[in-house]
Design an enzyme around this catalytic site. Structure first.
Site, PDB file in Angstrom:
ATOM      1  N   GLN A 356     -36.863  32.646  -6.032  1.00  0.00           N
ATOM      2  CA  GLN A 356     -37.350  33.070  -7.348  1.00  0.00           C
ATOM      3  C   GLN A 356     -37.799  31.849  -8.155  1.00  0.00           C
ATOM      4  O   GLN A 356     -37.009  30.928  -8.399  1.00  0.00           O
ATOM      5  CB  GLN A 356     -36.265  33.811  -8.120  1.00  0.00           C
ATOM      6  CG  GLN A 356     -35.894  35.161  -7.529  1.00  0.00           C
ATOM      7  CD  GLN A 356     -34.674  35.090  -6.640  1.00  0.00           C
ATOM      8  OE1 GLN A 356     -34.432  34.077  -5.977  1.00  0.00           O
ATOM      9  NE2 GLN A 356     -33.880  36.152  -6.608  1.00  0.00           N
ATOM     10  N   GLN A 378     -42.643  33.451  -4.760  1.00  0.00           N
ATOM     11  CA  GLN A 378     -41.798  34.595  -5.096  1.00  0.00           C
ATOM     12  C   GLN A 378     -41.642  34.686  -6.619  1.00  0.00           C
ATOM     13  O   GLN A 378     -41.355  33.690  -7.286  1.00  0.00           O
ATOM     14  CB  GLN A 378     -40.427  34.472  -4.437  1.00  0.00           C
ATOM     15  CG  GLN A 378     -39.509  35.660  -4.706  1.00  0.00           C
ATOM     16  CD  GLN A 378     -38.240  35.639  -3.863  1.00  0.00           C
ATOM     17  OE1 GLN A 378     -38.118  34.890  -2.919  1.00  0.00           O
ATOM     18  NE2 GLN A 378     -37.290  36.488  -4.224  1.00  0.00           N
ATOM     19  N   ASP A 379     -41.849  35.899  -7.159  1.00  0.00           N
ATOM     20  CA  ASP A 379     -41.644  36.157  -8.595  1.00  0.00           C
ATOM     21  C   ASP A 379     -42.592  35.367  -9.489  1.00  0.00           C
ATOM     22  O   ASP A 379     -42.181  34.804 -10.502  1.00  0.00           O
ATOM     23  CB  ASP A 379     -40.196  35.860  -8.993  1.00  0.00           C
ATOM     24  CG  ASP A 379     -39.211  36.865  -8.419  1.00  0.00           C
ATOM     25  OD1 ASP A 379     -39.637  37.725  -7.634  1.00  0.00           O
ATOM     26  OD2 ASP A 379     -38.013  36.789  -8.756  1.00  0.00           O
ATOM     27  N   ASP A 400     -42.449  40.020  -4.080  1.00  0.00           N
ATOM     28  CA  ASP A 400     -42.213  40.616  -5.409  1.00  0.00           C
ATOM     29  C   ASP A 400     -42.922  39.831  -6.500  1.00  0.00           C
ATOM     30  O   ASP A 400     -42.381  39.643  -7.595  1.00  0.00           O
ATOM     31  CB  ASP A 400     -40.713  40.654  -5.730  1.00  0.00           C
ATOM     32  CG  ASP A 400     -39.889  41.372  -4.670  1.00  0.00           C
ATOM     33  OD1 ASP A 400     -40.464  42.129  -3.868  1.00  0.00           O
ATOM     34  OD2 ASP A 400     -38.662  41.157  -4.644  1.00  0.00           O
ATOM     35  N   ARG A 468     -42.103  47.379  -3.452  1.00  0.00           N
ATOM     36  CA  ARG A 468     -40.813  47.965  -3.067  1.00  0.00           C
ATOM     37  C   ARG A 468     -40.013  48.219  -4.340  1.00  0.00           C
ATOM     38  O   ARG A 468     -40.207  47.548  -5.370  1.00  0.00           O
ATOM     39  CB  ARG A 468     -40.055  47.055  -2.104  1.00  0.00           C
ATOM     40  CG  ARG A 468     -39.758  45.656  -2.631  1.00  0.00           C
ATOM     41  CD  ARG A 468     -38.940  44.866  -1.622  1.00  0.00           C
ATOM     42  NE  ARG A 468     -38.624  43.524  -2.115  1.00  0.00           N
ATOM     43  CZ  ARG A 468     -37.613  42.793  -1.668  1.00  0.00           C
ATOM     44  NH1 ARG A 468     -36.810  43.277  -0.736  1.00  0.00           N
ATOM     45  NH2 ARG A 468     -37.393  41.584  -2.140  1.00  0.00           N
TER      46      ARG A 468
END
Length: 565
Positions: A356, A378-379, A400, A468
């Site tokens: 993250q 990520q993020d 994500d 997701r």
């Protein structure tokens, strides 16, 4: 991987406001969760009508008991009582958090508890604003401002959930969750009550006046495709045009070479006047600004623009791997409402191994970004809370990389899927809606989703999905977009087992490209292929984030609709 939440018990929706005649006895809590055997004791018709749409009915009745004894109480009194009870519970949780935090065993958990304290204070601020809005309005204007109240109360739920997600030390997590139990239930109830205000007013035989603004939200959207969004006020359109022509005079100029008023963005923000009226304009000249920026709650209505998203860059490299909570990894954070960002780049260079690592975090309400880049892995883009709009932007990442619990629309933008670490799968979105009453969700409209060059050759070996479900009521809609061939035929992937597959809302409408075929998509109960504009209309800018009414000076005759009529 982000902290997950145990699957909450399902909520049965029994919207039968107006059937409550006389005294109701023995109504169980609708959530069916802990205490499902609780019974609502005898109570008045008024309390029954107000509490009917809530998920935690016993908690609702308890919170309204004082008002129930007032024979002259109006629906407005009940709504204010519900919000006031929530303020008290969140305040209690905030007070307890300091004691709980004393048990933190490492710096990351100490940081997480401090995040909780900040988030719960934000929650109290939003609740107090909601209380004041209801108190200063008559019943008709409360009905007209439901969308604002829904946005604010949805943000309170997001703040509470973010607090719970961040604290992972088992004993602290248990204490935090227990401390927030009452406040989360009451927040959900307050949101449910506000969302059902029209039915409640009908039950109380109070006539509803529909204003012109409210009617416009119900009208069929028109197709309008201009340089700026149609909900911009005339003043802001003129301002943006002047900025593009080099004719605007900024309040502050930032330049690393010393040719401006300030050398850092932080210094320009620190000079924000306490009694600022109208737009505060900050021009950030070309350069790479290696500083961590937060536009604070009090710094509202800022227009910040640069020389281009590849020329004016804000950069950072904080990551979860380095022991930083996800919220604090952001290179640039926006809290103050009404922020507009244009022609700037935001990046986090921690790389895929940093896990993250946020480039841009936005919790500001009524916020727009134009011709901007958000680059990370990520993020990348944390759409944390409230109503947000992104247009003509580039957003890149791996896992994500567009996530959060805002009501956000991304339009006319390029979404680039990058190469992740080995054995990772790419997911474009992970929406965090935890309560069925929240008005949040993510809409990707008229965008292109493509692989970066480094991923292109391996795009069939590295699975990539549209999203997701991070939380139980995750909501994401992709419409009128072009999907590259790297998107898996299933389209979407589960978070863990069957978690949220029945309660999420994922939808696709009128997409094209090799990755847009829906015949092999997931068969989840919560997944939908929309087949007509009436089904997709609630997710257009005008209806989903009330875009045509954002700026009060605008006289907006229509709302943003579809690219293809």
């Amino acid at each position: 991987m982000k902290a997950t939440k145990a699957v909450a018990a399902s909520v049965s929706v029994l919207l039968v406001v107006g059937v409550c005649i006389g005294v109701i006895v023995g109504v169980t809590r609708k959530d069916g969760g802990g205490g499902s055997g609780d019974q609502i004791s005898s109570t008045s018709k008024s309390v029954s009508a107000i509490c009917e749409p809530t998920s935690y009915q016993q908690a609702c009745v308890n919170s309204l008991s004082a008002v129930a004894n007032n024979a002259s109480a109006t629906p407005k009194d009940f709504i204010m009582a519900a919000i006031q009870a929530t303020i008290q519970e969140v305040g209690s949780a905030l007070n307890k958090s300091g004691t709980i935090g004393a048990g933190a065993k490492d710096s990351t958990q100490k940081m997480a508890v401090e995040d909780c304290q900040d988030l719960l204070q934000f929650a109290i601020d939003e609740l107090q604003a909601s209380f004041s809005m209801v108190g200063d309005s008559d019943l008709h204007t409360v009905n007209d401002r439901v969308a604002e109240l829904q946005s604010w109360l949805s943000a309170v739920i997001s703040y509470q959930q973010t607090c719970q997600d961040g604290v992972t030390q088992p004993d602290l997590s248990s204490q935090i969750n227990q401390g927030l139990l009452n406040s989360t239930q009451l927040t959900s109830n307050a949101l449910a009550i506000v969302s059902a205000i029209s039915g409640i007013l009908t039950t109380f035989n109070i006539p509803i006046n529909t204003t012109a603004a409210s009617r416009r939200l119900l009208e069929a959207p028109e197709s309008v495709d201009g340089e700026f969004p149609e909900w911009f006020s005339r003043e802001d359109r003129m301002l943006m045009v002047k900025q593009g022509q080099g004719k605007v005079t900024p309040n502050a100029v930032v330049a690393k070479d010393g040719s401006g008023h300030y050398k850092t963005i932080a210094a320009a923000l620190a000079a924000y006047p306490k009694n600022q009226g109208g737009r505060y304009i900050i021009y950030v000249k070309a350069g790479v600004y290696d500083e961590y920026i937060t536009v604070t709650k009090d710094q509202v209505n800022i227009l910040m623009y640069g020389d281009g998203p590849r020329k004016t860059m804000v950069t950072g490299k904080k990551s979860n791997l380095a022991g930083i909570t996800t919220m604090r990894t952001a290179s640039f954070s926006v809290v103050g409402n009404g922020f507009i960002g244009k022609s700037m780049g935001f990046q986090n260079t921690a790389g895929p191994e940093g896990h993250q690592a946020v480039a841009l975090r936005v919790q500001s309400d009524l916020t727009a970004f134009y011709n901007c880049r958000m680059d990370g892995y990520q993020d990348t883009l944390y759409t944390q809370a409230h109503r947000q709009f992104y247009r003509n932007c580039v957003i890149s990442g791996t896992v994500d990389f567009i996530f959060g619990d805002a009501a956000a629309v991304i339009q006319n933008s390029l979404i680039i899927i990058r190469r992740p670490m080995d054995n990772q799968q790419n997911t474009v979105t992970a929406h965090g809606r935890t309560d069925p009453h929240e008005t949040t969700g993510l809409v990707i409209h008229n965008c292109r989703i493509v692989p970066e060059q480094k991923l292109y050759a391996a795009r069939f070996q590295i699975p990539s999905f549209l999203g997701r479900p991070w939380k139980e009521y995750s909501r994401t809609v992709i419409m009128e977009s072009t999907l590259g061939d790297l998107i898996q035929p299933a389209g979407w992937m589960p978070w863990a087992g069957n978690f949220a597959l029945d309660t999420l809302y994922y939808a696709e409408y009128a997409n094209q490209g090799p990755g847009a075929q829906t015949n092999k998509r997931v068969r989840w109960k919560g997944y939908h292929v929309l087949t007509n504009k009436n089904q997709a209309a609630p997710f257009t800018v005008g209806q989903f984030i009330q875009g045509n009414t954002w700026l009060k000076a605008a006289g907006i005759p229509y709302i943003v609709g579809f690219r293809r009529q």
